[in-house]
Scaffold this motif. Structure first.
Motif, PDB file in Angstrom:
ATOM      1  N   TYR A 100      -6.436  38.716   2.326  1.00  0.00           N
ATOM      2  CA  TYR A 100      -5.185  37.970   2.198  1.00  0.00           C
ATOM      3  C   TYR A 100      -4.244  38.693   1.235  1.00  0.00           C
ATOM      4  O   TYR A 100      -4.671  39.313   0.270  1.00  0.00           O
ATOM      5  N   THR A 101      -2.939  38.618   1.558  1.00  0.00           N
ATOM      6  CA  THR A 101      -1.929  39.281   0.718  1.00  0.00           C
ATOM      7  C   THR A 101      -0.966  38.295   0.083  1.00  0.00           C
ATOM      8  O   THR A 101      -0.202  38.664  -0.802  1.00  0.00           O
ATOM      9  N   LYS A 102      -0.965  37.058   0.576  1.00  0.00           N
ATOM     10  CA  LYS A 102      -0.046  36.000   0.144  1.00  0.00           C
ATOM     11  C   LYS A 102       1.391  36.258   0.597  1.00  0.00           C
ATOM     12  O   LYS A 102       2.275  35.447   0.329  1.00  0.00           O
ATOM     13  N   GLY A 103       1.583  37.395   1.309  1.00  0.00           N
ATOM     14  CA  GLY A 103       2.941  37.721   1.764  1.00  0.00           C
ATOM     15  C   GLY A 103       3.449  36.794   2.846  1.00  0.00           C
ATOM     16  O   GLY A 103       4.657  36.706   3.075  1.00  0.00           O
ATOM     17  N   GLY A 104       2.522  36.106   3.533  1.00  0.00           N
ATOM     18  CA  GLY A 104       2.947  35.226   4.615  1.00  0.00           C
ATOM     19  C   GLY A 104       2.960  33.761   4.238  1.00  0.00           C
ATOM     20  O   GLY A 104       3.073  32.887   5.111  1.00  0.00           O
ATOM     21  N   ASP A 105       2.862  33.481   2.947  1.00  0.00           N
ATOM     22  CA  ASP A 105       2.801  32.085   2.504  1.00  0.00           C
ATOM     23  C   ASP A 105       4.093  31.318   2.752  1.00  0.00           C
ATOM     24  O   ASP A 105       4.099  30.082   2.727  1.00  0.00           O
ATOM     25  N   GLN A 106       5.183  32.023   2.960  1.00  0.00           N
ATOM     26  CA  GLN A 106       6.472  31.374   3.231  1.00  0.00           C
ATOM     27  C   GLN A 106       6.797  31.350   4.720  1.00  0.00           C
ATOM     28  O   GLN A 106       7.951  31.145   5.107  1.00  0.00           O
ATOM     29  N   GLY A 107       5.774  31.592   5.556  1.00  0.00           N
ATOM     30  CA  GLY A 107       5.973  31.493   7.007  1.00  0.00           C
ATOM     31  C   GLY A 107       6.561  32.727   7.641  1.00  0.00           C
ATOM     32  O   GLY A 107       7.005  32.673   8.791  1.00  0.00           O
ATOM     33  N   GLN A 108       6.545  33.854   6.928  1.00  0.00           N
ATOM     34  CA  GLN A 108       7.088  35.093   7.488  1.00  0.00           C
ATOM     35  C   GLN A 108       6.013  36.164   7.548  1.00  0.00           C
ATOM     36  O   GLN A 108       4.974  36.073   6.889  1.00  0.00           O
ATOM     37  N   SER A 124       5.558  40.739   8.355  1.00  0.00           N
ATOM     38  CA  SER A 124       6.272  42.026   8.404  1.00  0.00           C
ATOM     39  C   SER A 124       6.065  42.714   9.747  1.00  0.00           C
ATOM     40  O   SER A 124       4.950  42.734  10.284  1.00  0.00           O
ATOM     41  N   LEU A 125       7.138  43.291  10.283  1.00  0.00           N
ATOM     42  CA  LEU A 125       7.041  44.113  11.472  1.00  0.00           C
ATOM     43  C   LEU A 125       6.653  45.535  11.066  1.00  0.00           C
ATOM     44  O   LEU A 125       6.501  45.847   9.887  1.00  0.00           O
ATOM     45  N   TYR A 126       6.523  46.410  12.054  1.00  0.00           N
ATOM     46  CA  TYR A 126       6.072  47.779  11.808  1.00  0.00           C
ATOM     47  C   TYR A 126       6.967  48.511  10.813  1.00  0.00           C
ATOM     48  O   TYR A 126       6.482  49.287   9.979  1.00  0.00           O
ATOM     49  N   ASP A 127       8.283  48.260  10.859  1.00  0.00           N
ATOM     50  CA  ASP A 127       9.224  48.976   9.988  1.00  0.00           C
ATOM     51  C   ASP A 127       9.464  48.241   8.665  1.00  0.00           C
ATOM     52  O   ASP A 127      10.330  48.627   7.885  1.00  0.00           O
ATOM     53  N   GLY A 128       8.703  47.179   8.414  1.00  0.00           N
ATOM     54  CA  GLY A 128       8.848  46.446   7.161  1.00  0.00           C
ATOM     55  C   GLY A 128       9.788  45.258   7.237  1.00  0.00           C
ATOM     56  O   GLY A 128       9.868  44.446   6.300  1.00  0.00           O
ATOM     57  N   GLN A 129      10.483  45.110   8.340  1.00  0.00           N
ATOM     58  CA  GLN A 129      11.408  43.969   8.517  1.00  0.00           C
ATOM     59  C   GLN A 129      10.612  42.666   8.508  1.00  0.00           C
ATOM     60  O   GLN A 129       9.541  42.574   9.105  1.00  0.00           O
ATOM     61  N   ARG A 130      11.138  41.649   7.830  1.00  0.00           N
ATOM     62  CA  ARG A 130      10.471  40.357   7.739  1.00  0.00           C
ATOM     63  C   ARG A 130      11.038  39.403   8.789  1.00  0.00           C
ATOM     64  O   ARG A 130      12.253  39.285   8.952  1.00  0.00           O
ATOM     65  N   VAL A 131      10.135  38.741   9.519  1.00  0.00           N
ATOM     66  CA  VAL A 131      10.549  37.763  10.532  1.00  0.00           C
ATOM     67  C   VAL A 131       9.644  36.549  10.406  1.00  0.00           C
ATOM     68  O   VAL A 131       8.542  36.626   9.847  1.00  0.00           O
ATOM     69  N   TYR A 132      10.093  35.419  10.941  1.00  0.00           N
ATOM     70  CA  TYR A 132       9.267  34.216  10.923  1.00  0.00           C
ATOM     71  C   TYR A 132       8.115  34.343  11.928  1.00  0.00           C
ATOM     72  O   TYR A 132       8.260  34.938  12.998  1.00  0.00           O
ATOM     73  N   LYS A 133       6.995  33.754  11.552  1.00  0.00           N
ATOM     74  CA  LYS A 133       5.788  33.882  12.369  1.00  0.00           C
ATOM     75  C   LYS A 133       5.897  33.194  13.720  1.00  0.00           C
ATOM     76  O   LYS A 133       5.125  33.501  14.638  1.00  0.00           O
ATOM     77  N   ASN A 134       6.830  32.257  13.839  1.00  0.00           N
ATOM     78  CA  ASN A 134       7.000  31.584  15.128  1.00  0.00           C
ATOM     79  C   ASN A 134       8.139  32.198  15.948  1.00  0.00           C
ATOM     80  O   ASN A 134       8.590  31.596  16.924  1.00  0.00           O
ATOM     81  N   LEU A 171       9.936  34.661  18.674  1.00  0.00           N
ATOM     82  CA  LEU A 171       9.498  35.039  20.013  1.00  0.00           C
ATOM     83  C   LEU A 171       8.774  36.379  19.998  1.00  0.00           C
ATOM     84  O   LEU A 171       7.794  36.568  20.715  1.00  0.00           O
ATOM     85  N   GLN A 172       9.233  37.288  19.162  1.00  0.00           N
ATOM     86  CA  GLN A 172       8.594  38.600  19.078  1.00  0.00           C
ATOM     87  C   GLN A 172       7.145  38.487  18.607  1.00  0.00           C
ATOM     88  O   GLN A 172       6.233  39.065  19.211  1.00  0.00           O
ATOM     89  N   VAL A 173       6.930  37.728  17.536  1.00  0.00           N
ATOM     90  CA  VAL A 173       5.582  37.548  17.008  1.00  0.00           C
ATOM     91  C   VAL A 173       4.722  36.766  18.003  1.00  0.00           C
ATOM     92  O   VAL A 173       3.542  37.069  18.204  1.00  0.00           O
ATOM     93  N   GLU A 174       5.298  35.752  18.628  1.00  0.00           N
ATOM     94  CA  GLU A 174       4.568  34.963  19.629  1.00  0.00           C
ATOM     95  C   GLU A 174       4.131  35.844  20.795  1.00  0.00           C
ATOM     96  O   GLU A 174       3.024  35.688  21.330  1.00  0.00           O
ATOM     97  N   THR A 175       4.992  36.801  21.170  1.00  0.00           N
ATOM     98  CA  THR A 175       4.680  37.676  22.299  1.00  0.00           C
ATOM     99  C   THR A 175       3.545  38.632  21.974  1.00  0.00           C
ATOM    100  O   THR A 175       2.530  38.665  22.675  1.00  0.00           O
ATOM    101  N   TYR A 176       3.689  39.406  20.888  1.00  0.00           N
ATOM    102  CA  TYR A 176       2.595  40.353  20.604  1.00  0.00           C
ATOM    103  C   TYR A 176       1.352  39.628  20.107  1.00  0.00           C
ATOM    104  O   TYR A 176       0.230  40.119  20.267  1.00  0.00           O
ATOM    105  N   GLY A 177       1.511  38.431  19.539  1.00  0.00           N
ATOM    106  CA  GLY A 177       0.354  37.630  19.137  1.00  0.00           C
ATOM    107  C   GLY A 177      -0.438  37.135  20.334  1.00  0.00           C
ATOM    108  O   GLY A 177      -1.668  37.022  20.274  1.00  0.00           O
ATOM    109  N   THR A 178       0.248  36.856  21.438  1.00  0.00           N
ATOM    110  CA  THR A 178      -0.445  36.413  22.651  1.00  0.00           C
ATOM    111  C   THR A 178      -1.209  37.567  23.282  1.00  0.00           C
ATOM    112  O   THR A 178      -2.296  37.381  23.837  1.00  0.00           O
TER     113      THR A 178
END
Length: 198
Positions: free
Chosen positions: A7-15, A17-27, A29-36
């Protein structure tokens, strides 16, 4: 020796990191797609453990490795940076799936009606893979409405569901043949035992 924490605690606020370091919310569409697709890959791994055919195990393990490339590309906030550092799915990978599908379509008995999703344990799990793949594909198509995705990715995902279907049919077929062989051997042993008593 240094050990990385799970665990890193970096996702405790619901976000996340993408490959380039950009922060996005875990819900997103991009995260939902690659998560599926990640969910799909876990199901492929399970199907691989159920298969009786060593060839099918090898096919599935090949796809499992390529799924990491697919997920990585979809998780890249800036795809160009990802292309510079990683391999990608190509049209040759699409052709590989097509060759497997064509080979098994010629080998297996023709289907003239709808079939239940899996007569064997491996077959049933492979149909789970097929349906999760279709769900991931629907998410991918929605994601593509606002994001550019290489056509090779779209083609590969489309072929994968057919690939899982045909491998499921082959596993069902292999199990049916193995049961028939086992029954013949059993009958033969019984006959030989009866003769030994004569």
């Amino acid at each position: 020796m240094f050990e990385m924490k799970i665990y890193t605690k970096g996702g405790d606020q619901g976000q996340t990191s993408l490959y380039d370091g950009q922060r996005v919310y875990k819900n997103s569409l991009q995260v939902e797609t690659y998560g599926t697709f990640d969910e799909l890959n876990s199901n492929i791994s399970l199907a691989d453990k159920f298969c009786v055919s060593e060839q099918n195990k090898q096919y599935l393990q090949h796809v499992e490795h390529l799924m990491f490339l697919l997920q990585g590309e979809l998780a890249a906030g800036t795809p160009e940076k990802y292309y510079q550092k990683s391999q990608v799915i190509t049209n040759e990978d699409v052709k590989f799936l097509e060759k497997v599908i064509d080979r098994y379509s010629e080998k297996l008995p023709k289907v003239t009606s709808f079939i239940l999703p899996g007569a064997s344990q491996a077959g049933a799990q492979l149909h789970v893979c097929r349906t999760v793949c279709r769900r991931a594909e629907r998410l991918l198509i929605t994601y593509m409405e606002d994001h550019e995705v290489r056509p090779e990715i779209e083609r590969y995902v489309n072929r994968m569901s057919d690939f899982f279907y045909i491998i499921a049919r082959d596993e069902d077929y292999e199990e049916r043949i193995n049961k028939i062989v086992a029954q013949v051997i059993d009958q033969y042993q019984k006959i030989m035992e009866e003769k030994s008593y004569d």
